[in-house]
Design an enzyme around this catalytic site. Sequence first.
Site, PDB file in Angstrom:
ATOM      1  N   TRP A   1     -33.438  16.768  56.741  1.00 46.28           N
ATOM      2  CA  TRP A   1     -34.812  16.275  56.620  1.00 46.28           C
ATOM      3  C   TRP A   1     -35.025  14.945  57.312  1.00 46.28           C
ATOM      4  CZ3 TRP A   1     -34.389  11.532  54.509  1.00 46.28           C
ATOM      5  CH2 TRP A   1     -33.268  11.286  53.715  1.00 46.28           C
TER       6      TRP A   1
ATOM      7  N   GLU B   1     -22.502  18.009  62.884  1.00 44.52           N
ATOM      8  CA  GLU B   1     -22.936  16.602  62.994  1.00 44.52           C
ATOM      9  C   GLU B   1     -23.080  16.109  61.565  1.00 44.52           C
ATOM     10  OE1 GLU B   1     -23.155  14.834  65.614  1.00 44.52           O
ATOM     11  OE2 GLU B   1     -23.038  16.355  67.170  1.00 44.52           O
TER      12      GLU B   1
ATOM     13  N   GLU C   1     -21.786   6.366  52.027  1.00 42.87           N
ATOM     14  CA  GLU C   1     -23.028   6.259  52.801  1.00 42.87           C
ATOM     15  C   GLU C   1     -24.157   5.907  51.821  1.00 42.87           C
ATOM     16  OE1 GLU C   1     -23.645  10.063  54.731  1.00 42.87           O
ATOM     17  OE2 GLU C   1     -24.714   9.132  56.386  1.00 42.87           O
TER      18      GLU C   1
ATOM     19  N   ALA D   1     -34.362  21.929  56.467  1.00 41.72           N
ATOM     20  CA  ALA D   1     -34.249  21.393  55.100  1.00 41.72           C
ATOM     21  C   ALA D   1     -35.504  21.749  54.300  1.00 41.72           C
ATOM     22  CB  ALA D   1     -34.080  19.881  55.157  1.00 41.72           C
TER      23      ALA D   1
ATOM     24  N   CYS E   1     -28.022   8.917  60.094  1.00 44.58           N
ATOM     25  CA  CYS E   1     -26.558   9.049  60.122  1.00 44.58           C
ATOM     26  C   CYS E   1     -25.906   7.934  60.927  1.00 44.58           C
ATOM     27  CB  CYS E   1     -26.171  10.404  60.689  1.00 44.58           C
ATOM     28  SG  CYS E   1     -26.955  10.717  62.267  1.00 44.58           S
TER      29      CYS E   1
ATOM     30  N   LYS F   1     -32.544  27.426  59.879  1.00 47.78           N
ATOM     31  CA  LYS F   1     -32.879  27.103  58.488  1.00 47.78           C
ATOM     32  C   LYS F   1     -33.074  25.592  58.382  1.00 47.78           C
ATOM     33  CE  LYS F   1     -31.094  25.505  54.864  1.00 47.78           C
ATOM     34  NZ  LYS F   1     -32.253  24.860  54.241  1.00 47.78           N
TER      35      LYS F   1
HETATM   36  P1  NAP Z   1     -27.463  18.041  53.278  1.00 51.41           P
HETATM   37  O1  NAP Z   1     -27.705  17.983  51.843  1.00 51.41           O
HETATM   38  O2  NAP Z   1     -26.091  18.336  53.761  1.00 51.41           O
HETATM   39  O3  NAP Z   1     -28.518  19.081  53.879  1.00 51.41           O
HETATM   40  C1  NAP Z   1     -28.586  19.388  55.246  1.00 51.41           C
HETATM   41  C2  NAP Z   1     -29.043  20.812  55.421  1.00 51.41           C
HETATM   42  O4  NAP Z   1     -28.071  21.675  54.841  1.00 51.41           O
HETATM   43  C3  NAP Z   1     -30.361  21.137  54.734  1.00 51.41           C
HETATM   44  O5  NAP Z   1     -31.047  22.099  55.505  1.00 51.41           O
HETATM   45  C4  NAP Z   1     -29.897  21.742  53.428  1.00 51.41           C
HETATM   46  O6  NAP Z   1     -30.843  22.622  52.850  1.00 51.41           O
HETATM   47  C5  NAP Z   1     -28.694  22.532  53.907  1.00 51.41           C
HETATM   48  N1  NAP Z   1     -27.745  22.889  52.863  1.00 51.41           N
HETATM   49  C6  NAP Z   1     -27.439  22.238  51.728  1.00 51.41           C
HETATM   50  N2  NAP Z   1     -26.499  22.927  51.030  1.00 51.41           N
HETATM   51  C7  NAP Z   1     -26.216  24.040  51.752  1.00 51.41           C
HETATM   52  C8  NAP Z   1     -25.352  25.157  51.569  1.00 51.41           C
HETATM   53  N3  NAP Z   1     -24.552  25.266  50.502  1.00 51.41           N
HETATM   54  N4  NAP Z   1     -25.326  26.122  52.520  1.00 51.41           N
HETATM   55  C9  NAP Z   1     -26.118  26.035  53.602  1.00 51.41           C
HETATM   56  N5  NAP Z   1     -26.969  25.023  53.826  1.00 51.41           N
HETATM   57  C10 NAP Z   1     -27.006  24.023  52.919  1.00 51.41           C
HETATM   58  O7  NAP Z   1     -27.826  16.656  54.002  1.00 51.41           O
HETATM   59  P2  NAP Z   1     -29.181  15.878  53.915  1.00 51.41           P
HETATM   60  O8  NAP Z   1     -29.203  15.107  52.654  1.00 51.41           O
HETATM   61  O9  NAP Z   1     -30.334  16.724  54.246  1.00 51.41           O
HETATM   62  O10 NAP Z   1     -29.020  14.883  55.176  1.00 51.41           O
HETATM   63  C11 NAP Z   1     -28.382  13.692  55.080  1.00 51.41           C
HETATM   64  C12 NAP Z   1     -26.972  13.770  55.646  1.00 51.41           C
HETATM   65  O11 NAP Z   1     -27.024  14.255  56.988  1.00 51.41           O
HETATM   66  C13 NAP Z   1     -26.329  12.405  55.753  1.00 51.41           C
HETATM   67  O12 NAP Z   1     -24.976  12.485  55.374  1.00 51.41           O
HETATM   68  C14 NAP Z   1     -26.444  12.073  57.229  1.00 51.41           C
HETATM   69  O13 NAP Z   1     -25.498  11.138  57.671  1.00 51.41           O
HETATM   70  C15 NAP Z   1     -26.286  13.412  57.850  1.00 51.41           C
HETATM   71  N6  NAP Z   1     -26.866  13.446  59.211  1.00 51.41           N
HETATM   72  C16 NAP Z   1     -26.014  13.519  60.261  1.00 51.41           C
HETATM   73  C17 NAP Z   1     -26.532  13.520  61.557  1.00 51.41           C
HETATM   74  C18 NAP Z   1     -25.602  13.609  62.722  1.00 51.41           C
HETATM   75  O14 NAP Z   1     -26.085  13.908  63.807  1.00 51.41           O
HETATM   76  N7  NAP Z   1     -24.310  13.378  62.564  1.00 51.41           N
HETATM   77  C19 NAP Z   1     -27.915  13.460  61.773  1.00 51.41           C
HETATM   78  C20 NAP Z   1     -28.760  13.390  60.664  1.00 51.41           C
HETATM   79  C21 NAP Z   1     -28.210  13.396  59.381  1.00 51.41           C
HETATM   80  P3  NAP Z   1     -31.802  22.156  51.640  1.00 51.41           P
HETATM   81  O15 NAP Z   1     -32.658  21.084  52.192  1.00 51.41           O
HETATM   82  O16 NAP Z   1     -32.556  23.379  51.350  1.00 51.41           O
HETATM   83  O17 NAP Z   1     -30.907  21.688  50.544  1.00 51.41           O
END
Ligand code: NAP
Length: 475
Positions: A145, A244, A378, A171, A278, A169
């Site tokens: 998101w 990522e 984080e 967020a 991130c 898919k």
């Molecule tokens: P997240 O909870 O891991 O969610 C990311 C995506 O994964 C969302 O679409 C989420 O869906 C989905 N997801 C969650 N549980 C899942 C499962 N069991 N199976 C399949 N999909 C699943 O992370 P977030 O809170 O949205 O984002 C923050 C994190 O992303 C931070 O750690 C940040 O550092 C990292 N990030 C990294 C980068 C990079 O390029 N390295 C860029 C941006 C963000 P739902 O929303 O439906 O739960």
Amino acid sequence: MLYINGEWKQAQSGKTVPVKNPATGEVIQHVAYGGELETRQAIASAKEAFDGWKGKTGKERGAFLERIAENMRRERDNIAEAVTREMGKPLAEATGEVQLAIEYVEWYAEEAKRVYGDVIPASHENKRLMVFREPVGVVAAITPWNFPVAMITRKLAPALAAGCSFVLKPALETPVSAVKVIECFHEAGLPRGVANLVIGPAQEIGAELTRNPDVRKITFTGSTEVGKKLIRQSADTVKKVSMELGGHAPFIVFADADLDEAVEGVMQTKFRNCGQTCISTNRIYVEDSVADDFGEKLARRVASLTIGDGMQEGTDVGPLINQSAVEKVQDHIEDAIQKKGKILCGGRPTTVEGLSGHFFEPTVIHNASDEMKIAREETFGPVAPIFTFHGIDDLAKKVNHPEYGLAAYFYTKNVDRAFQTVSKLEYGIIGVNDPRPVVVQAPFGGVKESGIGREGGTSGILEFLEEKFVSFRMT
Ligand code: NAP
């Protein structure tokens, strides 16, 4: 709405889910809420479309991408407004994100024509050795998101350019901007089934995307915890994966740096997107002789930030995404105070008149130490902790994170020190006197538990290609 096989659809169950504005608490819209069934349909349609899409020339695929970019340019302001309303970042930042997202599409529209193979010198005179690069197959993309638009095109523009079809898919907090982006794909006239969008419960959709043998590649951006789970789930069908994941970026200020410039660098790397990035600065290391001076300057600048609804002009910092994000930030600050951290400004959740959003005061903490949670986890919020160091050898012992290695920044005017520091840093992206190192033509990605693979630039398209080696023996 879901987008499957070239058509906009409701979920078969009729279920929908509300999308809330984190600044106002209001429901913006309801979107369709599909599940395993719709995901399976989307994968089947992507599989059906794959051969036809792969069979087009790079020039033809590039022309589709150019049309997508044109549609996104036309819709730029609408998409940016949707981003601000569903995840809270100030409108100017959202517009910047959409612009970056468009630039990824423009870049890969060109790269589609440049998927080269290799001719390898043979060790037998009657042989000719060749490597072809071919699209990996159906791609599943799962996006977060915090950059709900740029993370989509950074994955799907190279996937399409390479000749892959996909299922996206997004967020659950940010499906509205994803729908708007996929509308731009649809209006570009992509063949049916090449692009698919499913919105619904993450675990259920994720299970199908990772276990279905017709999906050949998973590209994920999100937390390290979920990334590890997806790698495990993908193991049984041995999918190609790129990840990522999380980061814990250090921002280093050497005593010879221009302190005012370094303060501006922290403002950009720490408070953009309310610290929910991130590559956000998580730890500021300042050389001890200038640490107090730097802390004062930073706190003065941070205290002047305007907190509010991202749709209001003049807002510098929007809300956090939800209440649990507020609680995590609060927990990190309380832990830091208990361990002798000194609050220079901010430090508490706050309210904005007329809004019921998840606002938090931008915060600066001095005397940060390695025992604090903030030094390792984080925070994903607007908190800037200042650590100190004495010389490059001391810095080298402190600066690398045991798990994360995504981005690092440092400020110095000494060229020798700059190169020494680059060689000590275990991070995938380094900004030297540069708070904005991310550009479409360069590889983006981390080492250690920050990820596998790279997005952007020439590296980004290789993630969607397989190498086919052909040995040709002449008789
Ligand atoms: P997240 O909870 O891991 O969610 C990311 C995506 O994964 C969302 O679409 C989420 O869906 C989905 N997801 C969650 N549980 C899942 C499962 N069991 N199976 C399949 N999909 C699943 O992370 P977030 O809170 O949205 O984002 C923050 C994190 O992303 C931070 O750690 C940040 O550092 C990292 N990030 C990294 C980068 C990079 O390029 N390295 C860029 C941006 C963000 P739902 O929303 O439906 O739960």
